[in-house]
Design an enzyme around this catalytic site. Structure first.
Site, PDB file in Angstrom:
ATOM      1  N   GLN A  50       0.818  -1.226   0.000  1.00 49.50           N
ATOM      2  CA  GLN A  50       0.000   0.000   0.000  1.00 49.50           C
ATOM      3  C   GLN A  50       0.847   1.270   0.000  1.00 49.50           C
ATOM      4  O   GLN A  50       0.311   2.358  -0.199  1.00 49.50           O
ATOM      5  CB  GLN A  50      -0.923   0.023   1.222  1.00 49.50           C
ATOM      6  CG  GLN A  50      -2.008  -1.037   1.161  1.00 49.50           C
ATOM      7  CD  GLN A  50      -2.922  -0.905   2.354  1.00 49.50           C
ATOM      8  OE1 GLN A  50      -2.624  -1.389   3.434  1.00 49.50           O
ATOM      9  NE2 GLN A  50      -4.046  -0.211   2.158  1.00 49.50           N
ATOM     10  N   GLU A 135      -4.970  -7.522   6.130  1.00 54.87           N
ATOM     11  CA  GLU A 135      -3.588  -7.104   5.843  1.00 54.87           C
ATOM     12  C   GLU A 135      -2.773  -8.235   5.219  1.00 54.87           C
ATOM     13  O   GLU A 135      -1.948  -8.006   4.347  1.00 54.87           O
ATOM     14  CB  GLU A 135      -2.908  -6.569   7.110  1.00 54.87           C
ATOM     15  CG  GLU A 135      -3.584  -5.360   7.750  1.00 54.87           C
ATOM     16  CD  GLU A 135      -3.850  -4.210   6.787  1.00 54.87           C
ATOM     17  OE1 GLU A 135      -3.084  -4.053   5.817  1.00 54.87           O
ATOM     18  OE2 GLU A 135      -4.847  -3.499   6.996  1.00 54.87           O
TER      19      GLU A 135
HETATM   20 ZN   LIG Z   1      -6.497  -2.538   2.935  1.00 54.33          ZN
END
Ligand SMILES: [Zn+2]
Length: 169
Positions: A50, A135
């Site tokens: 991310q 995650e």
């Molecule tokens: Zn996420």
């Protein structure tokens, strides 16, 4: 240092991360920057893809920097046991404004390495269980939008395309 968040459909988000093999100062710096970025964005979990780093690394803090005991670093994490079922709303820093219910296991046990490379196991229930699964999906290149029903996924993809057109994404 606050890092730039990769928003869907950045290709890095859909690629499985490389295993972490060096437990050095660079790794500690990345972990510190990921916590700083997550707190700045009011998130409770952040995976390295991310922030455009294709590695198997996750930071989590359900207290959002209020309790140091809640700071978790999972390196090369995997789920080794799962049980039960939850169906709750989730969000994702890579999908701003999108919140949707997804099916997750109610309890999981994970295995991961810490910043020094030591393996440990940990159990999670409820929010922590969902956070582990969300995650760990990220480091596998899996996104929560693909855990939704086809109908919900299509609705949300249309919403994203509209926001992109309007310059809001
Ligand atoms: Zn996420």
């Amino acid at each position: 240092m606050i890092l730039k968040i990769a928003k869907y459909p950045e290709p890095v988000l859909s690629k499985p991360g490389e295993p972490v093999t060096e437990f050095d100062a660079d790794l500690r710096k990345l972990v510190a920057d990921m916590f700083e970025t997550m707190y700045a964005e009011q998130g409770v979990g952040l995976a390295a893809p991310q922030v455009f780093v294709s590695k198997r690394l996750v930071v989590i803090d359900l207290s959002n920097n209020k309790d140091p005991k809640d700071k978790l670093v999972l390196i090369n994490p995997e789920i080794i046991f799962r049980e039960g079922r939850l169906y709750e709303e989730e969000g994702c820093l890579s999908f701003p404004e999108i919140r949707e219910k997804v099916v997750r296991a109610a309890k999981v046990r994970i295995r991961a390495q810490d910043v020094c490379g030591q393996w440990f196991e940990m159990d999670g229930e409820e929010l922590l269980s969902r956070c582990f699964q969300h995650e760990i999906d990220h480091v596998d290149g899996m996104l929560f939008i693909f855990r939704m029903s086809t109908l919900k996924r299509d609705l949300n993809l249309r919403k994203i395309r509209k926001m992109q057109r309007d310059g809001e994404w």
